[in-house]
Design an enzyme around this catalytic site. Structure first.
Site, short mmCIF file in Angstrom:
data_model
loop_
_atom_site.label_atom_id
_atom_site.label_comp_id
_atom_site.label_asym_id
_atom_site.label_seq_id
_atom_site.Cartn_x
_atom_site.Cartn_y
_atom_site.Cartn_z
N THR A 134 0.66 -1.01 0.04
CA THR A 134 0.20 0.13 -0.43
C THR A 134 1.43 1.35 0.24
O THR A 134 1.92 1.02 0.36
CB THR A 134 -1.01 -0.06 1.42
OG1 THR A 134 -1.75 0.68 0.99
CG2 THR A 134 0.01 -0.38 2.64
N TYR B 297 -1.10 0.65 10.23
CA TYR B 297 -1.43 -0.49 9.19
C TYR B 297 -0.48 -0.80 8.75
O TYR B 297 -0.55 -1.31 8.17
CB TYR B 297 -3.10 -0.25 8.52
CG TYR B 297 -2.83 0.12 7.66
CD1 TYR B 297 -3.07 -1.74 6.88
CD2 TYR B 297 -2.82 0.43 6.31
CE1 TYR B 297 -3.46 -2.35 5.88
CE2 TYR B 297 -2.92 0.61 4.63
CZ TYR B 297 -3.13 -1.28 5.25
OH TYR B 297 -3.64 -1.65 3.32
#
Length: 318
Positions: A127, A150
Site C-alpha cells: 500500500t 496499518y
C-alpha cells in the site's frame, strides 16, 4: 494451464483480479479467503457469485492462520497474496493485534510454505501507506515512514517478503496500491459511503477540510497492472507503484458526485484523523516501463461507474 493462487479472493481487489485472470482460458485460479473483514456478508457473496460459475475457479474458504498450504501450493504456481486486514483508522488500539495476525503472521506462514516449493512468482499486495507523508510524486526509492499501525504492518509484510526472497530465493514482486476505487468497493470505504449518503440524503463526514489529495486508482486499471506481473520479465525483487490516471481533492470528488447524481451533498467537516497523509501521488514510470501499465480510466468515468453500481446495489432510482 497456469495454476494461480489468489488470497483475499472475496475482497474488493481480489475478486476483480480473479475475474480478470479467468478471462484467459489458460488460467486456473484457486481463490482463498477466510472472510475476516466482513464475514460472509452480502458484499463478499456478491464478489464471488459469478466466479463460482467458472469451472476453472475454486474457492477455498479457509482460515489463513491455520491453512494447510500443502493442499494448494505446487511447483510453478503463481501466488498473489492480497489477503490482509485493511484500514488506517481502525488499526489503532486493541484492534492492532488483528492487523499483526492478518498482515504479518499470515504472510510469514505463506512465505514459509512457499519456501518448500519452486513457485514461479510471488506477488505481495502492499500500500501507499508505507510511504507516509511525502511531497510531490513518490517513487519506489523513497524512504518509507508509515504514519499508522496499518502501514507499519504492511511494511513489515514487505520486509518479510524480502527476507524470504534473500534466504529462500522466492521470486518476489511487491505492488504498492494507491487508493483503489470502483464497483465492488468495501462498504466502509470513502467513495462507497459518499455515493450512498448522497443518494439517501444522509450526511457525508469528511475528516479534515477536504483539500487533502489522493492518487485515485480505478479498479480495472489496478487489476490489469497486477495481472501484468505474471507474464512480465524483470519483476523479481522489484517494487512497483500502482497509481491512477489523475489525483484530486476530496472536495473535488464530492463535486463530481453531485453532478453525476444530480443531488446536493450534505457535508460535515470534522477533525483530521491521525495516521493519514495529506497527499498521495504515485510515480508510476517504473510500472509503465516494466509492466506496460497504462491507467486509462479518468476519475469522472470511474466515479460514474461506481455510482451506477451503488444505485443498483441499493436499488436507488436516478
Amino acid at each position: 494451464m497456469k495454476n494461480i493462487i489468489v488470497t483475499g479472493a472475496a475482497g474488493f481487489i481480489g475478486s476483480h483480479l480473479c475475474r480478470y485472470l479467468l478471462q484467459d482460458k489458460n488460467n486456473k485460479v484457486t481463490g482463498i479467503d477466510c472472510f475476516t473483514n466482513h464475514g460472509k456478508d452480502r458484499y463478499s457473496q456478491l464478489n464471488t457469485l459469478d466466479l463460482n460459475n467458472s469451472l476453472r475457479f475454486q474457492l477455498a474458504e479457509e482460515d489463513l492462520t491455520a491453512i494447510n498450504w500443502k493442499k494448494h501450493l505446487a511447483d510453478d504456481c503463481i501466488v498473489y497474496h492480497l489477503a490482509g486486514m485493511p484500514g488506517v483508522r481502525s488499526s489503532w488500539g486493541s484492534n492492532f493485534s488483528s492487523y499483526v495476525t492478518n498482515n504479518i503472521s499470515v504472510t510469514q506462514r505463506l512465505l514459509e510454505a512457499c519456501s518448500n516449493f519452486s513457485v514461479d512468482k510471488f506477488i505481495f499486495a502492499s500500500t501507499s501507506s508505507v510511504y507516509g507523508e511525502k511531497n510531490g510524486k513518490v517513487s519506489e526509492q523513497e524512504t518509507t515512514m508509515p504514519l499508522s499501525p496499518y502501514g507499519v504492518t504492511k511494511l513489515t509484510g514487505e520486509h518479510l517478503c524480502k527476507v524470504y526472497e534473500y534466504n529462500e530465493n522466492i521470486p518476489l514482486t511487491i505492488l504498492r496500491y494507491f487508493t483503489v476505487y470502483g464497483p465492488g468497493q468495501r462498504p466502509d470505504m470513502a467513495f462507497h459511503n459518499f455515493i450512498k449518503a448522497i443518494l439517501k440524503g444522509d450526511t457525508i463526514t469528511v475528516y479534515g477540510d477536504g483539500t487533502q489529495t489522493r492518487d485515485f486508482t480505478y479498479i480495472d486499471d489496478c487489476v490489469k497492472g497486477t495481472a501484468a506481473v505474471m507474464s512480465a520479465a524483470k519483476t523479481k525483487g522489484e517494487i512497483f507503484n500502482i497509481g491512477g490516471k489523475e489525483r484530486a481533492t476530496v472536495n473535488e470528488v464530492i463535486a463530481i458526485l453531485e453532478e453525476l447524481t444530480g443531488k446536493k451533498a450534505n457535508v460535515k467537516y470534522t477533525e483530521k484523523q491521525k495516521g493519514e497523509p495529506l497527499h498521495t501521488w504515485a510515480d508510476i514510470s517504473k510500472a509503465e516501463e516494466t509492466l506496460n501499465y497504462k491507467p486509462g480510466t479518468t476519475l469522472r468515468e470511474g466515479l460514474k461507474k461506481q455510482a451506477e453500481y451503488i444505485k443498483t446495489l441499493y436499488k436507488y432510482n436516478s
